[in-house]
Write a protein that holds these residues in place. Structure first.
Motif, PDB file in Angstrom:
ATOM      1  N   UNK A  53      81.613  60.316  59.981  1.00 58.56           N
ATOM      2  CA  UNK A  53      80.922  61.375  59.244  1.00 58.56           C
ATOM      3  C   UNK A  53      81.464  62.738  59.663  1.00 58.56           C
ATOM      4  N   UNK A  54      81.687  62.923  60.963  1.00 61.22           N
ATOM      5  CA  UNK A  54      82.237  64.182  61.451  1.00 61.22           C
ATOM      6  C   UNK A  54      83.636  64.417  60.883  1.00 61.22           C
ATOM      7  N   UNK A  55      84.436  63.371  60.807  1.00 64.41           N
ATOM      8  CA  UNK A  55      85.787  63.502  60.268  1.00 64.41           C
ATOM      9  C   UNK A  55      85.733  63.903  58.791  1.00 64.41           C
ATOM     10  N   UNK A  56      84.839  63.307  58.031  1.00 61.20           N
ATOM     11  CA  UNK A  56      84.703  63.654  56.615  1.00 61.20           C
ATOM     12  C   UNK A  56      84.242  65.102  56.470  1.00 61.20           C
ATOM     13  N   UNK A  57      83.336  65.530  57.330  1.00 60.98           N
ATOM     14  CA  UNK A  57      82.824  66.904  57.223  1.00 60.98           C
ATOM     15  C   UNK A  57      83.911  67.941  57.467  1.00 60.98           C
ATOM     16  N   UNK A  58      84.997  67.567  58.127  1.00 62.21           N
ATOM     17  CA  UNK A  58      86.089  68.499  58.420  1.00 62.21           C
ATOM     18  C   UNK A  58      87.138  68.541  57.307  1.00 62.21           C
ATOM     19  N   UNK A  59      87.009  67.663  56.319  1.00 62.54           N
ATOM     20  CA  UNK A  59      87.965  67.645  55.216  1.00 62.54           C
ATOM     21  C   UNK A  59      87.772  68.859  54.320  1.00 62.54           C
ATOM     22  N   UNK A  60      88.809  69.209  53.599  1.00 62.83           N
ATOM     23  CA  UNK A  60      88.696  70.258  52.599  1.00 62.83           C
ATOM     24  C   UNK A  60      87.796  69.767  51.469  1.00 62.83           C
ATOM     25  N   UNK A  61      87.168  70.686  50.752  1.00 60.34           N
ATOM     26  CA  UNK A  61      86.231  70.315  49.690  1.00 60.34           C
ATOM     27  C   UNK A  61      86.888  69.398  48.657  1.00 60.34           C
ATOM     28  N   UNK A  62      88.131  69.690  48.291  1.00 56.73           N
ATOM     29  CA  UNK A  62      88.836  68.868  47.291  1.00 56.73           C
ATOM     30  C   UNK A  62      89.028  67.438  47.815  1.00 56.73           C
ATOM     31  N   UNK A  63      89.360  67.311  49.104  1.00 59.80           N
ATOM     32  CA  UNK A  63      89.537  65.980  49.701  1.00 59.80           C
ATOM     33  C   UNK A  63      88.212  65.220  49.724  1.00 59.80           C
ATOM     34  N   UNK A  64      87.121  65.922  50.037  1.00 57.82           N
ATOM     35  CA  UNK A  64      85.806  65.290  50.036  1.00 57.82           C
ATOM     36  C   UNK A  64      85.461  64.773  48.652  1.00 57.82           C
ATOM     37  N   UNK A  65      85.677  65.601  47.638  1.00 59.85           N
ATOM     38  CA  UNK A  65      85.357  65.210  46.271  1.00 59.85           C
ATOM     39  C   UNK A  65      86.161  63.983  45.855  1.00 59.85           C
ATOM     40  N   UNK A  66      87.433  63.918  46.223  1.00 60.15           N
ATOM     41  CA  UNK A  66      88.268  62.755  45.913  1.00 60.15           C
ATOM     42  C   UNK A  66      87.722  61.503  46.593  1.00 60.15           C
ATOM     43  N   UNK A  67      87.347  61.638  47.859  1.00 57.51           N
ATOM     44  CA  UNK A  67      86.794  60.503  48.589  1.00 57.51           C
ATOM     45  C   UNK A  67      85.486  60.023  47.996  1.00 57.51           C
ATOM     46  N   UNK A  68      84.609  60.962  47.625  1.00 56.80           N
ATOM     47  CA  UNK A  68      83.325  60.587  47.042  1.00 56.80           C
ATOM     48  C   UNK A  68      83.515  59.937  45.671  1.00 56.80           C
ATOM     49  N   UNK A  69      84.496  60.434  44.911  1.00 60.41           N
ATOM     50  CA  UNK A  69      84.796  59.838  43.609  1.00 60.41           C
ATOM     51  C   UNK A  69      85.257  58.396  43.802  1.00 60.41           C
ATOM     52  N   UNK A  70      86.121  58.173  44.779  1.00 66.07           N
ATOM     53  CA  UNK A  70      86.578  56.814  45.088  1.00 66.07           C
ATOM     54  C   UNK A  70      85.396  55.905  45.449  1.00 66.07           C
ATOM     55  N   UNK A  71      84.518  56.403  46.312  1.00 66.26           N
ATOM     56  CA  UNK A  71      83.353  55.603  46.719  1.00 66.26           C
ATOM     57  C   UNK A  71      82.444  55.276  45.548  1.00 66.26           C
ATOM     58  N   UNK A  72      82.318  56.203  44.608  1.00 70.46           N
ATOM     59  CA  UNK A  72      81.480  55.975  43.449  1.00 70.46           C
ATOM     60  C   UNK A  72      81.995  54.776  42.634  1.00 70.46           C
ATOM     61  N   UNK A  73      83.316  54.621  42.548  1.00 68.69           N
ATOM     62  CA  UNK A  73      83.902  53.510  41.809  1.00 68.69           C
ATOM     63  C   UNK A  73      83.791  52.194  42.585  1.00 68.69           C
ATOM     64  N   UNK A  74      83.848  52.266  43.898  1.00 65.94           N
ATOM     65  CA  UNK A  74      83.794  51.066  44.726  1.00 65.94           C
ATOM     66  C   UNK A  74      82.369  50.516  44.770  1.00 65.94           C
ATOM     67  N   UNK A  75      81.399  51.400  44.867  1.00 65.41           N
ATOM     68  CA  UNK A  75      80.003  50.962  44.985  1.00 65.41           C
ATOM     69  C   UNK A  75      79.297  51.232  43.713  1.00 65.41           C
TER      70      UNK A  75
END
Length: 75
Positions: A53-75
């Motif tokens: 969670x700490x590692x994700x919080x340090x990502x740039x906003x664009x990187x976070x959005x990409x990761x969350x978009x990926x998770x939305x498709x997986x789950x």
């Protein structure tokens, strides 16, 4: 943790409350978050998950959005 079994038993039975410092020691020993220990959440966040969670919080906003978009498709 530096406490006796009797003292820990009193914490478990709700007879006394640990100081915040002792609660932190207990949480670290049990490898859970303070929120989980105090029942503020039912999510058991161990150190491994907290580090992620700490590692994700340090990502740039664009990187976070990409990761969350990926998770939305997986789950």
């Amino acid at each position: 943790m530096g406490i006796s079994g009797d003292a820990y038993g009193r914490y478990e039975r709700g007879e006394v409350r640990p100081t915040i410092e002792m609660a932190i020691k207990i949480a670290k020993t049990m490898d859970v978050s303070l929120d989980y220990l105090t029942r503020a959440t039912d999510l058991e966040l161990d150190n491994s998950m907290l580090k992620r969670i700490q590692a994700v919080s340090k990502l740039l906003q664009k990187e976070k959005e990409s990761g969350f978009l990926f998770l939305r498709f997986v789950y």
